[in-house]
Design a protein around this motif. Structure first.
Motif, PDB file in Angstrom:
ATOM      1  N   ALA A  47      70.260  42.559  64.504  1.00 43.81           N
ATOM      2  CA  ALA A  47      69.513  41.458  65.104  1.00 43.81           C
ATOM      3  C   ALA A  47      69.067  40.465  64.036  1.00 43.81           C
ATOM      4  N   MET A  48      68.776  40.959  62.832  1.00 46.87           N
ATOM      5  CA  MET A  48      68.371  40.066  61.750  1.00 46.87           C
ATOM      6  C   MET A  48      69.492  39.101  61.381  1.00 46.87           C
ATOM      7  N   GLY A  49      70.726  39.521  61.641  1.00 41.98           N
ATOM      8  CA  GLY A  49      71.845  38.618  61.382  1.00 41.98           C
ATOM      9  C   GLY A  49      71.802  37.394  62.280  1.00 41.98           C
ATOM     10  N   ILE A  50      71.290  37.569  63.510  1.00 37.02           N
ATOM     11  CA  ILE A  50      71.137  36.435  64.425  1.00 37.02           C
ATOM     12  C   ILE A  50      69.994  35.539  63.955  1.00 37.02           C
ATOM     13  N   TYR A  51      68.887  36.184  63.534  1.00 32.72           N
ATOM     14  CA  TYR A  51      67.726  35.404  63.086  1.00 32.72           C
ATOM     15  C   TYR A  51      67.976  34.697  61.759  1.00 32.72           C
ATOM     16  N   HIS A  52      69.105  35.000  61.121  1.00 35.40           N
ATOM     17  CA  HIS A  52      69.512  34.234  59.941  1.00 35.40           C
ATOM     18  C   HIS A  52      69.800  32.780  60.327  1.00 35.40           C
ATOM     19  N   TYR A  53      70.249  32.588  61.598  1.00 35.91           N
ATOM     20  CA  TYR A  53      70.610  31.256  62.078  1.00 35.91           C
ATOM     21  C   TYR A  53      69.586  30.650  63.036  1.00 35.91           C
TER      22      TYR A  53
END
Length: 219
Positions: A47-53
């Motif tokens: 999920a943190m990969g999404i919040y990167h963007y």
């Protein structure tokens, strides 16, 4: 040490892939099955990969809103400007009912999609045609927008409720004591039609516009 200007491993997906995957889930599985966790699993990232963007879910949904191409046809509008003021919000309701997930991001950030933008512009041109002052036009538009959001939300929630087995409105099941203690309210509830057919949104729009403009609109 990582090369200068780059920290850690590069992301497995880019922003456009995140948006496209989110749009696919919303279109094919519906808003109830959409979550950041579901999206992350689809992309095989955390999920943190999404919040990167994206800073938040609504931020992501706003990007999907811009990405999504709407195919709702533009209706023929009445020549009578007063009838047009009624037809425009009805058209937006039908449009948003096809894309119920949009309501969350539209109501949270007060942004609009392309179809709603067309409707708003037509509405303001119509109030100009009727000679309605700018400030009054804005108040009319904002009031109608809130009526639209409420109507689409109720329709969407009713459809979800009706899709569940053995579902029914609360007032057709056991009525709580705090309602039984209020005979006037109870009398009205027992006469309610549980289906949406018992409510006419057009009458609400007519009453709102008639009251705000001090003119008689056709029902």
């Amino acid at each position: 040490m990582s090369p200068q200007g780059r920290i850690g491993r590069p992301p497995k997906v880019n922003r456009e892939q995140v948006v496209a995957a989110a749009a696919d889930i919303l279109a094919n599985d519906g808003p109830l099955k959409f979550s950041m966790r579901t999206l992350a699993a689809r992309l095989d990232i955390s999920a943190m990969g999404i919040y990167h963007y994206f800073d938040s879910k609504n931020d992501l949904l706003g990007a999907v809103l811009e990405h999504q191409s709407w195919n709702t046809p533009i209706p023929d509008l009445p020549d009578d400007p007063r009838e047009r003021l009624i037809a425009l919000p009805l058209a937006v309701i039908e449009h948003l009912e096809r894309h119920p997930w949009v309501i969350d991001v539209l109501s949270a950030d007060e942004i609009i999609d392309a179809y709603s933008a067309w409707s708003f512009d037509e509405f303001l041109q119509t109030t100009d045609e009727l000679g309605i002052p700018e400030e009054d036009s804005l108040q009319l538009l904002l009031g109608l927008w809130r009526i639209v959001i409420g109507e689409v939300t109720v329709r969407t929630n009713t459809a979800m409720r009706d899709s569940r087995p053995n579902s029914s409105p609360w007032y057709t099941r056991e009525i709580p004591q705090h309602v039984l203690d209020r005979p006037r309210l109870l009398r009205t509830l027992t006469q309610l039609d549980p289906s949406l057919d018992g409510y006419d949104i057009r009458k609400t729009l007519v009453a709102y516009l008639s009251g705000q403009l001090g003119e008689k609109f056709t029902g």
